[in-house]
Scaffold this motif. Structure first.
Motif, PDB file in Angstrom:
ATOM      1  N   THR A 182      -6.924   4.540  -1.429  1.00 23.56           N
ATOM      2  CA  THR A 182      -7.595   4.034  -0.231  1.00 23.56           C
ATOM      3  C   THR A 182      -6.797   2.865   0.330  1.00 23.56           C
ATOM      4  O   THR A 182      -6.460   1.925  -0.394  1.00 23.56           O
ATOM      5  CB  THR A 182      -9.025   3.580  -0.549  1.00 23.56           C
ATOM      6  OG1 THR A 182      -9.764   4.704  -1.049  1.00 23.56           O
ATOM      7  CG2 THR A 182      -9.725   3.073   0.707  1.00 23.56           C
TER       8      THR A 182
ATOM      9  N   GLU B 214       0.827  -1.214   0.000  1.00 25.30           N
ATOM     10  CA  GLU B 214       0.000   0.000   0.000  1.00 25.30           C
ATOM     11  C   GLU B 214       0.859   1.261   0.000  1.00 25.30           C
ATOM     12  O   GLU B 214       0.479   2.273  -0.591  1.00 25.30           O
ATOM     13  CB  GLU B 214      -0.950  -0.016   1.193  1.00 25.30           C
ATOM     14  CG  GLU B 214      -2.016  -1.087   1.073  1.00 25.30           C
ATOM     15  CD  GLU B 214      -3.068  -1.040   2.158  1.00 25.30           C
ATOM     16  OE1 GLU B 214      -4.112  -1.697   1.982  1.00 25.30           O
ATOM     17  OE2 GLU B 214      -2.866  -0.353   3.183  1.00 25.30           O
TER      18      GLU B 214
ATOM     19  N   ALA C 112      -3.503   3.226   7.488  1.00 23.63           N
ATOM     20  CA  ALA C 112      -4.004   4.554   7.839  1.00 23.63           C
ATOM     21  C   ALA C 112      -3.612   4.922   9.267  1.00 23.63           C
ATOM     22  O   ALA C 112      -3.196   6.060   9.541  1.00 23.63           O
ATOM     23  CB  ALA C 112      -5.525   4.598   7.682  1.00 23.63           C
TER      24      ALA C 112
ATOM     25  N   ASN D   1      -9.717   6.608   5.318  1.00 26.02           N
ATOM     26  CA  ASN D   1      -8.611   5.755   4.886  1.00 26.02           C
ATOM     27  C   ASN D   1      -8.089   6.126   3.511  1.00 26.02           C
ATOM     28  O   ASN D   1      -7.317   5.377   2.911  1.00 26.02           O
ATOM     29  CB  ASN D   1      -9.051   4.285   4.874  1.00 26.02           C
ATOM     30  CG  ASN D   1      -9.128   3.694   6.261  1.00 26.02           C
ATOM     31  OD1 ASN D   1      -9.232   4.407   7.244  1.00 26.02           O
ATOM     32  ND2 ASN D   1      -9.096   2.384   6.353  1.00 26.02           N
ATOM     33  N   THR D   2      -8.497   7.291   3.017  1.00 27.85           N
ATOM     34  CA  THR D   2      -8.032   7.739   1.703  1.00 27.85           C
ATOM     35  C   THR D   2      -6.854   8.689   1.875  1.00 27.85           C
ATOM     36  O   THR D   2      -6.942   9.682   2.609  1.00 27.85           O
ATOM     37  CB  THR D   2      -9.158   8.436   0.922  1.00 27.85           C
ATOM     38  OG1 THR D   2     -10.239   7.509   0.748  1.00 27.85           O
ATOM     39  CG2 THR D   2      -8.668   8.891  -0.444  1.00 27.85           C
TER      40      THR D   2
END
Length: 338
Positions: A95, A82, A101, A162-163
């Motif tokens: 996201t 990620e 996050a 979470n973006t």
């Protein structure tokens, strides 16, 4: 046609005795709390070691899976992670999972706490350095490093839920200064959920103790003397249910023309930090705090680093200056000097 099997009474008694032995001796096959098992693996470019008392091999195998999970989630060198997705999005929103996050928010918080001296967008500069396989002592191009520094600013990370969006498309995130501590905390959480009360978690020098030793004594964690290859220690800390994390200029470095270049970079210049310190060791409840604060305090230097530690609750530190002197944040630290 069904066949009826008849057992002699003696055979039935044998079965009952065997069943009773099997049930009562089940604890012999289950792990004893007084015995420990160990696991070792290489993740995050470092050696991970866990010793747990009363743990089964399945529990330690699951610890390996946890390490793999976080490495694949957070490593900027894994293209499918990620963090890599954010770094290659060229400013487009991405996201991410709750875990990523949460860790990004922690990184931003430490950026704010340190006034930008701890910055998780340091990758723009750190990608230009090679502290792992650099026997030639090759330095980055000064012009490229100057350009990279212009893209180091944790404030360019925008988060809505979470973006994640990098408002500077050329910025890059590297969680190397905080991720190992976070993962150590998650490993501790998992072991506790499995009923483990005594364990030592070591992620390349990020040490986290779950409880104390089985015999009721504290774990003793050695603090390495900088630039010694034989593992010489300056002293040891007695800890229970605590994290001990050290950062210093002796961990990853190379020398060129009599100058030592190490891996802790100044976000303002992109070059290794130059100050009066060789090492900072942080003692805290959470390893993620120790991880971030050890780097932060090293960058800040002795005076400002000590001021920061003494402004925080539940955190202590040992600073080692280049003259070999030790400086404690508290006289009550359980430190034994050798």
């Amino acid at each position: 046609m069904k066949h009826r099997i008849r057992f002699r009474s003696g055979f039935i008694i044998f079965l009952l005795i065997f069943s009773f032995i099997s049930i009562t001796s089940g604890g012999c096959s289950a792990p004893l709390e007084s015995e420990s098992l160990k696991m070792t693996g290489t993740y995050f470019d470092t050696v991970v070691q866990i010793e747990a008392w009363g743990a089964s091999r399945d529990v330690l195998d699951q610890c390996k899976e946890i390490c793999v999970y976080y490495e694949e989630l957070l490593s900027p060198s894994i293209e499918t992670s990620e963090i890599s997705e954010i770094n290659h999005a060229q400013g487009a929103p991405v996201t991410v999972s709750d875990e990523t996050a949460r860790l990004l928010r922690l990184g931003i918080r430490y950026g704010e706490l340190s006034g930008g001296e701890f910055d998780i967008t340091i990758a723009a500069a750190s990608d230009l350095w090679n502290f792992k396989d650099n026997d030639e002592g090759t330095l980055p191009d000064p012009g490229a490093l100057k350009e990279a520094v212009s893209h180091i600013d944790y404030r360019c990370i925008e988060m809505e839920g979470n973006t994640v969006t990098l408002t500077d498309p050329q910025a890059k995130i590297d969680l190397g200064g905080i991720a190992k501590g976070y993962i150590a905390d998650r490993l501790k959480d998992y072991l506790e959920s499995e009923g483990i009360r005594h364990a030592m978690i070591n992620l390349g020098g990020n040490v986290l103790a779950l409880g104390g030793r089985y015999d009721g004594t504290d774990f003793r964690i050695g603090i390495q003397k900088p630039f010694t290859e034989d593992g010489t220690v300056l002293g040891s800390l007695a800890v229970s249910d605590s994290s001990v994390v050290s950062s210093g200029d002796y961990e990853r470095y190379f020398e060129k023309d009599g100058v030592t270049y190490h891996h802790i970079l100044d976000p303002d210049t992109g070059y290794p930090v130059q100050n009066d310190l060789d090492q900072v060791t942080i003692i805290s409840d959470r390893s993620v705090d120790g991880d971030a604060l050890s780097t932060t305090c090293y960058v800040l230097g002795l005076e400002d680093g000590m001021d920061l530690i003494q402004s925080l609750d539940g955190v202590e530190a040992v600073f080692v200056t280049k003259d070999g002197e030790l400086h404690m944040s508290s006289d009550s630290l359980p430190f034994t000097e050798l």
